[in-house]
Design an enzyme around this catalytic site. Structure first.
Site, PDB file in Angstrom:
ATOM      1  N   ALA A  74       2.232 -10.712   6.127  1.00  0.00           N
ATOM      2  CA  ALA A  74       1.243  -9.939   5.316  1.00  0.00           C
ATOM      3  C   ALA A  74       0.019 -10.789   5.538  1.00  0.00           C
ATOM      4  CB  ALA A  74       1.580  -9.930   3.820  1.00  0.00           C
ATOM      5  N   HIS A 120       5.011   3.010   2.532  1.00  0.00           N
ATOM      6  CA  HIS A 120       3.695   3.077   1.420  1.00  0.00           C
ATOM      7  C   HIS A 120       2.622   3.936   2.022  1.00  0.00           C
ATOM      8  CE1 HIS A 120       5.892   1.440  -1.745  1.00  0.00           C
ATOM      9  NE2 HIS A 120       6.030   0.385  -0.954  1.00  0.00           N
TER      10      HIS A 120
END
Length: 191
Positions: free
Chosen positions: A150, A86
């Protein structure tokens, strides 16, 4: 030039292999901003190493940042087959070193903690995965095969094969009973 072209092809193949959503090499080559950022970095880094070309190299890297949303300092040292998934918001600082077969997810930062000269960014070993929004700060070392969860904030070394999660990150040794990579269709996540 052949070496640069083979590196670009390796990057393309790595992105295609690592992203299950990739449908073709053409699609990956044309619409993956993380790949475009890595390709532009490879050109800018070659410029950076030549006397008198540091300023133009920075201009090239800033143009790539404006187009892709990924900022890679041309002085950083990136290994082979880096995949930035991304891409948007990824930052890689000047003295960062990234091993081979590394995956960086969107919003991850390989940044510094101080303004002093010298080594101030992390070193990632081979096969490291850095999760979305994670920050790896300072001249820390992340060992081969380690995974950063994350949004973790890593400010200490991470041993090979370990998992770092939380703020500030704590180290968990990977065990078969507690894998980091969980498949969406894995029934264990519903228990």
């Amino acid at each position: 030039m052949t070496t640069l072209l083979s590196a670009l092809r390796e990057d393309l193949d790595a992105a295609r292999r690592r992203d299950p959503a990739a449908r073709s090499l053409v699609e990956v080559a044309l619409v993956y901003p993380g790949l475009h950022a890595v390709w532009t970095y490879r050109v800018a880094h070659r410029m950076w190493r030549r006397p008198g070309l540091q300023f133009p190299a920075r201009l090239v890297s800033q143009l790539a940042r404006a187009v892709t949303g990924v900022e890679i300092h041309p002085g950083a040292r990136l290994g082979r087959r880096l995949f930035i998934d991304h891409g948007m918001g990824v930052v890689i600082g000047e003295t960062a070193e990234v091993g081979d077969d590394v995956v960086l997810f969107h919003g991850s930062t390989l940044g510094g903690k101080s303004m002093r000269k010298g080594k101030r960014h992390p070193t990632l070993g081979d096969g490291v995965v850095v999760g979305a929004g994670a920050k790896v700060l300072g001249p820390v070392w992340v060992g081969d095969g380690a995974q950063i969860g994350a949004n973790a904030v890593v400010i200490h070394d991470v041993p090979p094969g370990a998992i770092a999660v939380g703020v500030p990150a704590t180290i968990r040794l990977r065990t078969p009973a507690a894998p980091f990579d969980v498949e969406v269709d894995d029934p264990a996540i519903y228990i």
